[in-house]
Design a protein around this motif. Sequence first.
Motif, PDB file in Angstrom:
ATOM      1  N   GLY A 131       0.823  -1.213   0.000  1.00  0.00           N
ATOM      2  CA  GLY A 131       0.000   0.000   0.000  1.00  0.00           C
ATOM      3  C   GLY A 131       0.852   1.256   0.000  1.00  0.00           C
ATOM      4  N   ILE A 132       0.233   2.360  -0.351  1.00  0.00           N
ATOM      5  CA  ILE A 132       0.951   3.618  -0.593  1.00  0.00           C
ATOM      6  C   ILE A 132       0.581   4.663   0.450  1.00  0.00           C
ATOM      7  CG2 ILE A 132       1.240   5.532  -2.236  1.00  0.00           C
ATOM      8  CD1 ILE A 132       0.721   3.471  -4.477  1.00  0.00           C
ATOM      9  N   VAL A 133       1.605   5.382   0.911  1.00  0.00           N
ATOM     10  CA  VAL A 133       1.416   6.536   1.797  1.00  0.00           C
ATOM     11  C   VAL A 133       1.683   7.806   0.998  1.00  0.00           C
ATOM     12  CG1 VAL A 133       2.150   7.725   3.891  1.00  0.00           C
ATOM     13  CG2 VAL A 133       2.169   5.223   3.810  1.00  0.00           C
ATOM     14  N   ILE A 134       0.752   8.748   1.061  1.00  0.00           N
ATOM     15  CA  ILE A 134       0.935  10.090   0.483  1.00  0.00           C
ATOM     16  C   ILE A 134       0.945  11.072   1.642  1.00  0.00           C
ATOM     17  CG2 ILE A 134       0.014  11.838  -1.080  1.00  0.00           C
ATOM     18  CD1 ILE A 134      -1.533   9.551  -2.490  1.00  0.00           C
ATOM     19  N   PHE A 135       2.023  11.839   1.776  1.00  0.00           N
ATOM     20  CA  PHE A 135       2.244  12.654   2.973  1.00  0.00           C
ATOM     21  C   PHE A 135       2.678  14.065   2.582  1.00  0.00           C
ATOM     22  CE2 PHE A 135       4.997  14.488   6.163  1.00  0.00           C
ATOM     23  CZ  PHE A 135       4.528  14.061   7.392  1.00  0.00           C
ATOM     24  N   GLU A 136       2.031  15.052   3.191  1.00  0.00           N
ATOM     25  CA  GLU A 136       2.528  16.431   3.141  1.00  0.00           C
ATOM     26  C   GLU A 136       2.238  17.097   4.478  1.00  0.00           C
ATOM     27  OE1 GLU A 136       2.314  19.074  -0.385  1.00  0.00           O
ATOM     28  OE2 GLU A 136       1.154  20.430   0.906  1.00  0.00           O
ATOM     29  N   ALA A 137       3.251  17.743   5.046  1.00  0.00           N
ATOM     30  CA  ALA A 137       3.090  18.436   6.325  1.00  0.00           C
ATOM     31  C   ALA A 137       4.137  19.537   6.412  1.00  0.00           C
ATOM     32  CB  ALA A 137       3.225  17.456   7.491  1.00  0.00           C
ATOM     33  N   PHE A 138       3.998  20.376   7.430  1.00  0.00           N
ATOM     34  CA  PHE A 138       4.915  21.490   7.581  1.00  0.00           C
ATOM     35  C   PHE A 138       6.242  21.048   8.205  1.00  0.00           C
ATOM     36  CE2 PHE A 138       0.790  23.789   7.629  1.00  0.00           C
ATOM     37  CZ  PHE A 138       1.038  24.651   6.573  1.00  0.00           C
ATOM     38  N   ALA A 139       7.319  21.609   7.674  1.00  0.00           N
ATOM     39  CA  ALA A 139       8.661  21.354   8.184  1.00  0.00           C
ATOM     40  C   ALA A 139       8.949  22.248   9.393  1.00  0.00           C
ATOM     41  CB  ALA A 139       9.695  21.611   7.092  1.00  0.00           C
ATOM     42  N   LYS A 140       9.983  21.911  10.119  1.00  0.00           N
ATOM     43  CA  LYS A 140      10.320  22.667  11.335  1.00  0.00           C
ATOM     44  C   LYS A 140      10.656  24.124  11.023  1.00  0.00           C
ATOM     45  CE  LYS A 140      11.690  18.857  14.345  1.00  0.00           C
ATOM     46  NZ  LYS A 140      10.509  19.011  15.221  1.00  0.00           N
ATOM     47  N   THR A 141      11.219  24.384   9.861  1.00  0.00           N
ATOM     48  CA  THR A 141      11.553  25.768   9.499  1.00  0.00           C
ATOM     49  C   THR A 141      10.318  26.598   9.156  1.00  0.00           C
ATOM     50  OG1 THR A 141      12.072  24.908   7.304  1.00  0.00           O
ATOM     51  CG2 THR A 141      13.922  25.342   8.775  1.00  0.00           C
ATOM     52  N   GLN A 142       9.140  25.987   9.171  1.00  0.00           N
ATOM     53  CA  GLN A 142       7.891  26.726   8.979  1.00  0.00           C
ATOM     54  C   GLN A 142       7.487  27.499  10.236  1.00  0.00           C
ATOM     55  OE1 GLN A 142       6.092  27.384   6.435  1.00  0.00           O
ATOM     56  NE2 GLN A 142       4.046  27.895   7.168  1.00  0.00           N
ATOM     57  N   LEU A 143       8.087  27.192  11.382  1.00  0.00           N
ATOM     58  CA  LEU A 143       7.686  27.822  12.645  1.00  0.00           C
ATOM     59  C   LEU A 143       7.737  29.349  12.536  1.00  0.00           C
ATOM     60  CD1 LEU A 143       6.860  27.143  15.582  1.00  0.00           C
ATOM     61  CD2 LEU A 143       9.257  27.499  16.207  1.00  0.00           C
ATOM     62  N   GLY A 144       6.635  29.990  12.890  1.00  0.00           N
ATOM     63  CA  GLY A 144       6.558  31.442  12.845  1.00  0.00           C
ATOM     64  C   GLY A 144       6.122  32.009  11.514  1.00  0.00           C
ATOM     65  N   ASN A 145       6.051  31.181  10.484  1.00  0.00           N
ATOM     66  CA  ASN A 145       5.608  31.634   9.179  1.00  0.00           C
ATOM     67  C   ASN A 145       4.084  31.792   9.198  1.00  0.00           C
ATOM     68  OD1 ASN A 145       4.895  31.871   6.426  1.00  0.00           O
ATOM     69  ND2 ASN A 145       6.651  30.653   5.780  1.00  0.00           N
ATOM     70  N   PRO A 146       3.550  32.942   8.796  1.00  0.00           N
ATOM     71  CA  PRO A 146       2.099  33.167   8.887  1.00  0.00           C
ATOM     72  C   PRO A 146       1.271  32.389   7.877  1.00  0.00           C
ATOM     73  CG  PRO A 146       3.163  35.041   7.834  1.00  0.00           C
ATOM     74  CD  PRO A 146       4.265  34.148   8.327  1.00  0.00           C
ATOM     75  N   SER A 147       1.909  31.614   7.002  1.00  0.00           N
ATOM     76  CA  SER A 147       1.152  30.896   5.975  1.00  0.00           C
ATOM     77  C   SER A 147       0.457  29.651   6.508  1.00  0.00           C
ATOM     78  CB  SER A 147       2.075  30.505   4.811  1.00  0.00           C
ATOM     79  OG  SER A 147       3.153  29.707   5.254  1.00  0.00           O
ATOM     80  N   GLY A 148       0.697  29.282   7.797  1.00  0.00           N
ATOM     81  CA  GLY A 148      -0.036  28.164   8.373  1.00  0.00           C
ATOM     82  C   GLY A 148       0.835  27.249   9.200  1.00  0.00           C
ATOM     83  N   GLY A 149       0.175  26.331   9.899  1.00  0.00           N
ATOM     84  CA  GLY A 149       0.894  25.299  10.636  1.00  0.00           C
ATOM     85  C   GLY A 149       0.869  25.481  12.136  1.00  0.00           C
ATOM     86  N   PRO A 150       1.225  24.407  12.853  1.00  0.00           N
ATOM     87  CA  PRO A 150       1.285  24.465  14.317  1.00  0.00           C
ATOM     88  C   PRO A 150       2.270  25.516  14.807  1.00  0.00           C
ATOM     89  CG  PRO A 150       1.365  22.186  13.560  1.00  0.00           C
ATOM     90  CD  PRO A 150       1.509  23.049  12.342  1.00  0.00           C
ATOM     91  N   LYS A 151       2.000  26.026  15.998  1.00  0.00           N
ATOM     92  CA  LYS A 151       2.865  27.043  16.602  1.00  0.00           C
ATOM     93  C   LYS A 151       3.907  26.436  17.532  1.00  0.00           C
ATOM     94  CE  LYS A 151       0.113  29.782  14.462  1.00  0.00           C
ATOM     95  NZ  LYS A 151       0.486  30.155  13.083  1.00  0.00           N
TER      96      LYS A 151
END
Length: 201
Positions: A131-151
């Motif tokens: 079976g296949i996994v398709i994955f997209e998520a925010f990287a650690k360098t996204q922290l503080g970027n207003p475009s989205g993601g956990p804080k």
Amino acid sequence: MNNLPSDFWNERYADAEYAYGIAPNDFFKAQLDAIKPGDILLPAEGEGRNALHAAKQGWNVTAFDSSSGGRKKAIQLSLDHGVAMHYEVADVLEFKTNKKFDVLGFIYAHFPIEIRKAANQRLIELLKPGGIVIFEAFAKTQLGNPSGGPKSLEMLFSIEEIEAEFSGIQFILMEEKFIQLNEGQFHQGKADVIRFVGIKE
């Protein structure tokens, strides 16, 4: 202040507008559309945009989220478009099914760090061999970027963490890159994401 994740997401999904739009994630769409339809599981599926696309392409869709508000809007989407999806309200470690799936779609499924590895491994158990996994998520360098993601830095990903947490998966594509997000109100602008496609060994 709400303390439970479900409270946060129910509040976010309370508006009539879809928080992340109704179009599927671009990476998810591109990868899924190249696969023969079968059974797909979508954890942390929110308001159902990716489930809707999968169902429209002929997939048998199972989805879940901790938010009852997300499920309500997802079911409304399916009714509006005349497609079927099975959608449950459940926390990731409590979700139960007797099915095994051809595809797992992890699209911005940022689980709390204290359960994340167990959650990811639990979901991999529900994937058929091959079976296949398709994955997209925010990287650690996204922290503080207003475009989205956990804080919280610990809820964001590194490639090394993904490789450790998704044991039993052969990665056929793995990349960290800056992309332009245009997904509803809360995913807008340049963002640093990690994407992968993998096959269960």
